[in-house]
Design a protein around this motif. Structure first.
Motif, PDB file in Angstrom:
ATOM      1  N   ASP A 417       0.838  -1.189   0.000  1.00 45.37           N
ATOM      2  CA  ASP A 417       0.000   0.000   0.000  1.00 45.37           C
ATOM      3  C   ASP A 417       0.881   1.251   0.000  1.00 45.37           C
ATOM      4  OD1 ASP A 417      -1.420   2.229   1.796  1.00 45.37           O
ATOM      5  OD2 ASP A 417      -2.975   1.039   0.816  1.00 45.37           O
ATOM      6  N   ILE A 419       0.337   4.363   0.839  1.00 54.27           N
ATOM      7  CA  ILE A 419       0.277   5.152   2.075  1.00 54.27           C
ATOM      8  C   ILE A 419       1.178   4.551   3.138  1.00 54.27           C
ATOM      9  CG2 ILE A 419      -1.205   5.635   4.057  1.00 54.27           C
ATOM     10  CD1 ILE A 419      -1.653   7.692   2.097  1.00 54.27           C
ATOM     11  N   LYS A 444      -7.660  10.675   1.836  1.00 55.29           N
ATOM     12  CA  LYS A 444      -8.031  10.619   0.419  1.00 55.29           C
ATOM     13  C   LYS A 444      -7.093  11.433  -0.458  1.00 55.29           C
ATOM     14  CE  LYS A 444     -11.948  11.399  -2.709  1.00 55.29           C
ATOM     15  NZ  LYS A 444     -13.376  11.834  -2.804  1.00 55.29           N
ATOM     16  N   SER A 447      -3.531   9.972  -0.632  1.00 54.67           N
ATOM     17  CA  SER A 447      -3.583   8.733  -1.404  1.00 54.67           C
ATOM     18  C   SER A 447      -3.650   9.022  -2.897  1.00 54.67           C
ATOM     19  CB  SER A 447      -4.797   7.891  -0.982  1.00 54.67           C
ATOM     20  OG  SER A 447      -4.694   7.484   0.354  1.00 54.67           O
TER      21      SER A 447
END
Length: 611
Positions: A417, A419, A444, A447
């Motif tokens: 991932d 993040i 959000k 990301s």
């Protein structure tokens, strides 16, 4: 340096004293106010350039009115370039004359740090703007047609009383700072670096315009000669240092550590100033760079001061240091920054620093692996191997050790991932402890930015440098230094964030920055021309503050008081049992990371109690 505040279509009465007192530390010399129709502008001035009355603000010129925080270092060159004549040498007036000539296209011409509100009273337009890097802050409250803006969140909150944004606070805890435009409040955004707002003061319609994107320079492929690049950087940086000295009517000093960045700035500044004042921090219990800094000071004959910080007043000062930010702040280096700024103010009002060099030229050790491996797109073997090793290896407790470096490398190598990869490689707080959240971080915007940047056809190192410039430098480090210096009416200037440097550094090849295992290679090469040889090979350290010791000793009582309070805020976002287990050392985690998390949550509570 100054403080600015303003309103558009704000219906409630405003006490000037509240605004002026709240921003007095940013501008103790003069305070001014302007009102017309539905617009109010307030200004507190720290007089540094054009000390006469002609530099007073709010400043009016042919239907234009401005409140301005910052410096335009090349403004006299722009007057000559465009044939602009005036009796005053104020850079504020230059902005107004440039706007009359070319509107907001003027921003591309400026080399400076700035946040300003410019009101075009003839066309009923307000322009709020920030510089390329975001050196000078500006926060905006917007509800329907109403706008309130301020240099600091504390003053904005006192006037507007916005509601807390719990989702934003969850993101803060995970990332370690409020990312980009995010703040801890609903309806309040930070104006981003390289952006300006164009507001119709009659209708309330607003456009957010991005006028500078450093990513454009990262996406431009260049293949320069190394020696030519060193010479070009030498000239660019000399010009940046000189302009930051020449554009002050007061003496300019320099923060001098034992590192290359501040050493280069100091060496070049000493060539421009006959008796430059320099300041070095000495912290007991950490690596002492004062001896290296003194070698530079002796070489250039500076008026040198070693600021010995013993943190004896830390328990009394910590709440004030944190609450100055107006938002939660997990960066514990804000503490020594506060103390060294306070000490420097006793001698000078303007000080040079090396901010931005690490993020532009690859100064952190974590940049090295990204030069050689694409951790943004790890293969399955890398992820599986990294996960297995981090599960069986003991946690790393020595911050500067090679083992800690390897352990962290394996840890973010085990994530897929984006993040988790980025946050593990930077702030390293709650990655892996996502189940501790009640209010799950949404993140959000960050990301989306990570996904967009990862799609660019640029190297993994450039991706990380770009993210750090837009995230860690803008949202955390520059904010920290601005608050620390302005708390003491001290102006900090950063030659590495000059227009020409920002347009030059991103396009350099990766091996000009990271050479094998060596960070910021091109700066080290340039440093050989100016600095003692012992200093050139020193690793990046920054402020090595004893956070683990503080959390377990000096700050233990006050942290416990805040975190165990029945009315705490964090328990609405994170499970209280997790924090209690962390305090009781029941969670497998390094001592350094444990201290960072507890300080991050403590900062949240101090901020909340200060409202």
């Amino acid at each position: 340096m100054c403080g600015i505040f303003g309103t558009i279509n704000y219906e409630y009465p405003i006490e000037k004293s509240m605004i002026f007192n709240g921003l007095l530390h940013r501008g103790p010399d003069e305070q001014g106010h302007y009102s017309l129709y539905n617009v109010n502008l307030y200004h507190t001035r720290l007089a540094i350039q054009d000390l006469s009355v002609s530099g007073q603000q709010p400043m009016q010129y042919k239907g234009l009115v401005i409140v301005f925080n910052g410096e335009i270092y090349n403004h006299m060159e722009l007057r000559e370039k465009y044939g602009l004549k005036a009796s005053s040498n104020s850079d504020t007036l230059t902005i107004l004359m440039m706007f009359e000539l070319m509107g907001m296209d003027m921003l591309e011409e400026f080399d400076g740090m700035f946040a300003f509100a410019l009101y075009d009273s003839l066309n009923f337009r307000m322009y709020l703007a920030r510089d390329r890097a975001g050196k000078k802050p500006l926060y905006v409250y917007n509800k329907a047609k109403t706008f309130v803006f301020s240099s600091e969140l504390n003053v904005l909150y006192k006037k507007c009383r916005p509601e807390i944004d719990y989702s934003s606070l969850a993101d803060y805890l995970y990332v370690g700072h409020h990312y980009r435009k995010a703040t801890p409040y609903l309806l309040v955004n930070e104006l981003e670096n390289g952006h300006y707002l164009r507001i119709d003061t009659l209708t309330g319609l607003c456009d957010d315009v991005c006028w500078f994107k450093i990513e454009d320079f990262y996406k431009t492929e260049r293949y320069p000669d190394y020696d030519d690049s060193v010479a070009q950087l030498d000239g660019i940086l000399k010009t940046a240092v000189k302009s930051r000295i020449d554009s002050s009517d007061l003496d300019v000093g320099s923060f001098l550590s034992g590192g290359i960045d501040s050493g280069l700035v100091t060496a070049m500044a000493a060539e421009q100033s006959s008796k430059l004042k320099t300041f070095t921090v000495k912290v007991p219990g950490s690596f002492d760079e004062s001896a290296l800094a003194e070698k530079v000071a002796r070489k250039y004959g500076t008026d040198h001061t070693v600021v010995e910080i013993d943190f004896s007043d830390l328990t009394n000062d910590i709440e004030k240091i944190i609450s100055n930010h107006g938002e939660p702040n997990s960066d514990n280096s804000a503490i020594p920054s506060y103390y060294v700024a306070r000490a420097a103010k006793k001698h000078i009002t303007v000080v040079l620093n090396g901010d931005g060099a690490d993020e532009l030229f690859g100064g952190y050790r974590r940049y090295v692996p990204f030069k050689h491996v694409d951790f943004f797109n790890p293969n399955q073997l890398t992820r599986i191997t990294s996960k297995i090793l981090t599960n069986i290896l003991p946690v790393a407790n020595q911050k500067q050790s090679n083992y800690n470096y390897l352990y962290r490398l394996l840890k973010f190598g085990g994530y897929s991932d984006l993040i988790k990869i980025y946050c593990s490689a930077s702030s390293d707080l709650f990655v892996g402890f996502e189940d501790a959240f009640i209010e799950r971080p949404k993140m959000k915007i960050i990301s989306n930015d990570l996904a967009r940047i990862n799609d660019y056809s640029i190297s993994p190192l450039k991706k990380l440098l770009l993210m750090d410039f837009d995230s860690m430098l803008f949202s955390r480090l520059l904010t920290k230094m601005d608050i620390a210096t302005m708390a003491h009416s001290l102006e900090g200037r950063s030659p590495f964030l000059a227009k020409e440097v920002l347009e030059f550094a991103p396009g350099l090849p990766d091996n000009f920055k990271i050479k094998k295992l060596q960070t910021k290679d091109i700066l080290r090469t340039l440093g050989k021309k100016y600095l003692p040889s012992e200093l050139i090979e020193q690793p990046k350290r920054g402020f090595e503050i004893p956070l683990k010791k503080w959390v377990d000793n000096e700050l233990k009582e006050i942290i416990n008081t805040y975190l165990m309070a029945p009315d705490n805020l964090y328990s609405k976002i994170i499970k209280k049992d997790f924090i209690m287990d962390l305090m009781a050392r029941k969670i497998k985690i390094s001592d350094e990371r444990r201290a960072k998390i507890l300080f991050c949550v403590f900062s949240l509570e101090v901020w909340h109690k200060s409202l």
